[in-house]
Design a protein around this motif. Structure first.
Motif, PDB file in Angstrom:
ATOM      1  N   TYR A   1      -2.733  -5.118   0.800  1.00  0.00           N
ATOM      2  CA  TYR A   1      -1.492  -4.416   0.456  1.00  0.00           C
ATOM      3  C   TYR A   1      -1.619  -2.922   0.784  1.00  0.00           C
ATOM      4  CZ  TYR A   1       2.301  -2.470  -2.303  1.00  0.00           C
ATOM      5  OH  TYR A   1       3.407  -1.781  -2.703  1.00  0.00           O
ATOM      6  N   GLU A   2      -2.737  -2.359   0.433  1.00  0.00           N
ATOM      7  CA  GLU A   2      -2.944  -0.929   0.707  1.00  0.00           C
ATOM      8  C   GLU A   2      -2.977  -0.655   2.202  1.00  0.00           C
ATOM      9  OE1 GLU A   2      -6.410   0.249  -1.505  1.00  0.00           O
ATOM     10  OE2 GLU A   2      -5.393  -0.027  -3.425  1.00  0.00           O
ATOM     11  N   LEU A   3      -3.536  -1.547   2.982  1.00  0.00           N
ATOM     12  CA  LEU A   3      -3.529  -1.394   4.450  1.00  0.00           C
ATOM     13  C   LEU A   3      -2.101  -1.444   4.985  1.00  0.00           C
ATOM     14  CD1 LEU A   3      -6.555  -3.534   5.690  1.00  0.00           C
ATOM     15  CD2 LEU A   3      -6.214  -1.091   6.021  1.00  0.00           C
ATOM     16  N   LEU A   4      -1.274  -2.297   4.395  1.00  0.00           N
ATOM     17  CA  LEU A   4       0.132  -2.368   4.819  1.00  0.00           C
ATOM     18  C   LEU A   4       0.852  -1.066   4.508  1.00  0.00           C
ATOM     19  CD1 LEU A   4       1.354  -5.968   3.862  1.00  0.00           C
ATOM     20  CD2 LEU A   4       1.227  -4.954   6.128  1.00  0.00           C
TER      21      LEU A   4
ATOM     22  N   GLU B   1      -0.424   1.853   4.234  1.00  0.00           N
ATOM     23  CA  GLU B   1      -0.956   2.858   5.151  1.00  0.00           C
ATOM     24  C   GLU B   1      -0.383   2.669   6.555  1.00  0.00           C
ATOM     25  OE1 GLU B   1      -5.341   3.688   6.760  1.00  0.00           O
ATOM     26  OE2 GLU B   1      -5.234   3.487   4.575  1.00  0.00           O
ATOM     27  N   ALA B   2      -0.266   1.391   7.016  1.00  0.00           N
ATOM     28  CA  ALA B   2       0.206   1.137   8.371  1.00  0.00           C
ATOM     29  C   ALA B   2       1.706   1.373   8.496  1.00  0.00           C
ATOM     30  CB  ALA B   2      -0.116  -0.294   8.768  1.00  0.00           C
ATOM     31  N   LEU B   3       2.482   0.988   7.471  1.00  0.00           N
ATOM     32  CA  LEU B   3       3.931   1.135   7.555  1.00  0.00           C
ATOM     33  C   LEU B   3       4.393   2.515   7.091  1.00  0.00           C
ATOM     34  CD1 LEU B   3       5.047  -2.396   6.287  1.00  0.00           C
ATOM     35  CD2 LEU B   3       5.010  -1.560   8.639  1.00  0.00           C
ATOM     36  N   GLY B   4       3.600   3.179   6.349  1.00  0.00           N
ATOM     37  CA  GLY B   4       3.920   4.525   5.930  1.00  0.00           C
ATOM     38  C   GLY B   4       4.732   4.604   4.661  1.00  0.00           C
TER      39      GLY B   4
ATOM     40  N   ALA C   1       6.244  -1.682   2.806  1.00  0.00           N
ATOM     41  CA  ALA C   1       5.019  -2.449   2.622  1.00  0.00           C
ATOM     42  C   ALA C   1       5.237  -3.537   1.572  1.00  0.00           C
ATOM     43  CB  ALA C   1       3.860  -1.547   2.219  1.00  0.00           C
TER      44      ALA C   1
END
Length: 141
Positions: free
Chosen positions: A11-14, A16-19, A24
């Motif tokens: 979830y945290e990577l999402l 970070e990736a989506l901003g 996310a």
């Protein structure tokens, strides 16, 4: 029905990736629903396949193994044959019993005749004996 939730790291990577946290969150819920739907379809497919395998296995076992009806039928045939053999043995046993009785009667008759023969033979030998003949003639003179 188990609810699937995305691991915290993913979830945290999402995020970070989506901003954005909102995007996310939406994407994570979509992924969770997709995974849950895939899981439900997999469960349904497994249940269906399990049913098919059961039917196939049952059919194979019916072809390979003896059914209870077939076994009982064959056992009845064997039992009938044993009964017929038993009846034949009983008939033979009765014949032997009647023959035994007849043979006993014949031996009894033969024994009686043999006793008479022995008595007659002894009497004949006694009367034919010259010494006995001389004794008898000496007694009646």
């Amino acid at each position: 029905m188990a609810v699937y939730s995305l691991p915290r790291d993913a979830y945290e990577l999402l995020v970070e990736a989506l901003g954005e946290k909102q995007k996310a969150e939406t994407f994570a819920r979509a992924l969770e629903r997709s995974i849950q739907a895939i899981d439900e379809r997999a469960d349904a497919a497994i249940v269906e396949k399990k049913g098919q395998i059961k039917v196939e296995l049952r059919e194979e076992l019916r072809q390979e193994l003896v059914t209870r009806e077939l076994f009982e039928g064959r056992m009845n045939v064997i039992e009938e044959r044993f009964n017929r053999v038993d009846e034949r043995f009983n008939m033979v046993d009765e014949k032997f019993k009647s023959l035994e009785k007849e043979m006993n009667e014949r031996f009894t008759s033969l024994n009686y005749k043999l006793n008479i023969f022995v008595a007659i033979a002894l009497l004949a030998l006694t009367l034919a004996n010259p010494t006995f003949a001389a004794l008898v003639s000496g007694l009646f003179r």
